[in-house]
Design a protein around this motif. Structure first.
Motif, PDB file in Angstrom:
ATOM      1  N   ILE A 159       0.822  -1.204   0.000  1.00 33.65           N
ATOM      2  CA  ILE A 159       0.000   0.000   0.000  1.00 33.65           C
ATOM      3  C   ILE A 159       0.859   1.257   0.000  1.00 33.65           C
ATOM      4  O   ILE A 159       0.600   2.221  -0.733  1.00 33.65           O
TER       5      ILE A 159
ATOM      6  N   LYS B  79       1.311   4.720  -2.930  1.00 29.82           N
ATOM      7  CA  LYS B  79       0.805   6.024  -2.532  1.00 29.82           C
ATOM      8  C   LYS B  79       1.705   7.151  -3.024  1.00 29.82           C
ATOM      9  O   LYS B  79       2.932   7.004  -3.071  1.00 29.82           O
TER      10      LYS B  79
ATOM     11  N   GLU C  71       0.074  12.025  -0.193  1.00 26.26           N
ATOM     12  CA  GLU C  71      -0.801  11.207   0.640  1.00 26.26           C
ATOM     13  C   GLU C  71      -0.031  10.542   1.769  1.00 26.26           C
ATOM     14  O   GLU C  71      -0.555  10.367   2.881  1.00 26.26           O
TER      15      GLU C  71
ATOM     16  N   ASN D  19       0.321  12.982   4.644  1.00 32.92           N
ATOM     17  CA  ASN D  19      -0.921  13.620   5.080  1.00 32.92           C
ATOM     18  C   ASN D  19      -1.526  12.811   6.224  1.00 32.92           C
ATOM     19  O   ASN D  19      -2.011  11.690   6.015  1.00 32.92           O
TER      20      ASN D  19
ATOM     21  N   SER E 254      -5.193  11.392   5.928  1.00 31.63           N
ATOM     22  CA  SER E 254      -5.553  10.326   4.987  1.00 31.63           C
ATOM     23  C   SER E 254      -5.595   8.977   5.706  1.00 31.63           C
ATOM     24  O   SER E 254      -4.948   8.779   6.731  1.00 31.63           O
ATOM     25  N   ASN E 255      -6.371   8.058   5.152  1.00 35.05           N
ATOM     26  CA  ASN E 255      -6.482   6.709   5.716  1.00 35.05           C
ATOM     27  C   ASN E 255      -5.228   5.918   5.364  1.00 35.05           C
ATOM     28  O   ASN E 255      -4.955   5.708   4.174  1.00 35.05           O
TER      29      ASN E 255
ATOM     30  N   PHE F  83      -5.521   2.466   2.950  1.00 40.15           N
ATOM     31  CA  PHE F  83      -6.019   2.420   1.584  1.00 40.15           C
ATOM     32  C   PHE F  83      -5.370   3.519   0.753  1.00 40.15           C
ATOM     33  O   PHE F  83      -4.910   4.539   1.274  1.00 40.15           O
ATOM     34  N   VAL F  84      -5.357   3.309  -0.564  1.00 43.22           N
ATOM     35  CA  VAL F  84      -4.884   4.324  -1.498  1.00 43.22           C
ATOM     36  C   VAL F  84      -6.073   5.186  -1.883  1.00 43.22           C
ATOM     37  O   VAL F  84      -7.077   4.684  -2.411  1.00 43.22           O
ATOM     38  N   GLN F  85      -5.998   6.487  -1.645  1.00 47.55           N
ATOM     39  CA  GLN F  85      -7.132   7.374  -1.867  1.00 47.55           C
ATOM     40  C   GLN F  85      -6.927   8.372  -2.988  1.00 47.55           C
ATOM     41  O   GLN F  85      -7.897   8.895  -3.530  1.00 47.55           O
ATOM     42  N   LYS F  86      -5.692   8.655  -3.349  1.00 44.81           N
ATOM     43  CA  LYS F  86      -5.434   9.703  -4.340  1.00 44.81           C
ATOM     44  C   LYS F  86      -4.805   9.154  -5.615  1.00 44.81           C
ATOM     45  O   LYS F  86      -4.019   9.821  -6.280  1.00 44.81           O
TER      46      LYS F  86
END
Length: 263
Positions: free
Chosen positions: A33, A37, A41, A44, A47-48, A51-54
Motif C-alpha cells: 500500500i 501512494k 498522501e 498527510n 488520509s487513511n 487504503f490508497v485514496q489519491k
C-alpha cells in the motif's frame, strides 16, 4: 449432525488461523500500500493509512529504474544468491552425508562445531573475511559475496541436511551394497533421490539467507554498479534523516518477488 460437527470443527480451525494470518501478512500489505501512494498522501496525517485514496503512484516504481541502479542491483542479487546457494548446497550435501552416515573419530564434534559456527554473528567475521577477499583480488567486486555468503549458508544447510540424512533408514543403503552397489552409486542413485525434499528445503533457506544479507554487502561493496539490493537501497534511498518511503517500499515489494516465486 456429523456433517454439521465436521463443518463446525473446520470452521474453528480456520478462525484460529485468522489472527496468525493478519499478524503475518499485515506488514506485507502495508509495504504494498505504501509503495502505491503518492508523496502528498504519505505525509498527510488526515488520509487513511490502510487504503490508497489519491490514485496509484507508479512513479515510485519508475523512480527506481530511472534515478537509481535498481536493475543492476537486482541482477547482482540474483547472480550472487544463486551461485552462493549452489555452492553451499553442494558442499553441505557431502558434509552432511559424511557426518550423518560415516562414523569416524571426531564426527560428533565436527557436527556440533558446524552448528556453533552458524551461531557466530556475521559482524564478528567480516573483518577477517575482508582480508581473504583482498587476498583473492575481489575487493569491491560483487563476486566477493559468492565467497562470503557460504560462510553462514553452509553451516545452516549442513545441519539441516544432517537431520534429513539421519532419518533415512540405513537398511536401504545396506541392501544396495549387498546387491553390489558401491558407496558412490548408493549415494547418487538411492540416497540423493530420497533426500530431494530436504535438499530443496535447504536450497530455499540458503537462498533466502543470501538474498536478505546486509552486513557483508555493506562491508565489501562500495561502488554503485557492484552493489546488491540490500546495500544499494540503504545507501541511495536513505540519505541522512531523509527516507524515500515510496521508492523504498516499491523496491521492497519487487525484492519479495523471487522469494515468493521460489517458495
Amino acid at each position: 449432525m456429523r456433517t454439521r460437527k465436521k463443518l463446525g470443527g473446520s470452521f474453528g480451525y480456520y478462525v484460529g488461523l485468522v489472527p496468525f494470518l493478519v499478524f503475518s501478512l499485515f506488514p506485507f500489505y502495508w509495504m504494498v500500500i505504501t509503495s502505491l501512494k503518492k508523496k502528498s498522501e504519505l505525509y498527510n496525517l488526515a488520509s487513511n493509512p490502510l487504503f490508497v485514496q489519491k490514485g496509484i503512484a507508479w512513479e515510485n516504481f519508475t523512480f527506481l529504474f530511472k534515478q537509481t541502479l535498481f536493475g543492476i542491483w537486482y541482477k547482482n542479487s540474483v547472480v550472487t544468491s544463486v551461485l552462493a546457494t549452489i555452492l553451499s548446497v553442494a558442499v553441505s550435501i557431502l558434509a552432511a552425508y559424511s557426518l550423518a552416515r560415516l562414523k569416524f573419530r571426531g564426527s560428533q564434534f565436527f557436527g556440533i562445531a558446524i552448528f556453533f559456527s552458524y551461531l557466530v554473528p556475521p559482524a564478528l567475521l567480516f573483518v577477517s573475511l575482508f582480508d581473504v577477499i583482498n587476498f583473492f583480488g575481489l575487493a569491491d567486486n560483487v563476486f566477493s559475496l559468492v565467497i562470503a555468503f557460504p560462510t553462514f549458508a553452509i553451516p545452516f544447510s549442513t545441519w539441516l541436511l544432517m537431520g534429513y540424512f539421519s532419518s533415512i533408514p540405513k537398511e536401504i543403503e545396506e541392501s544396495a551394497m549387498v546387491d553390489g552397489a558401491t558407496r558412490f552409486q548408493t549415494i547418487t542413485k538411492i540416497i540423493f533421490p530420497i533426500a530431494i525434499p530436504g535438499i530443496i528445503t535447504s536450497a530455499l533457506f540458503s537462498f533466502a539467507l543470501c538474498w536478505s544479507s546486509l552486513i557483508y554487502p555493506l562491508a565489501f561493496l562500495s561502488s554503485g554498479p557492484q552493489k546488491v539490493l540490500t546495500s544499494g537501497l540503504i545507501t541511495d534511498l536513505i540519505r541522512g534523516d531523509v527516507f524515500y518511503w515510496g521508492p523504498l517500499m516499491a523496491a521492497a515489494t519487487l525484492a519479495t518477488v523471487p522469494i515468493v516465486l521460489i517458495y
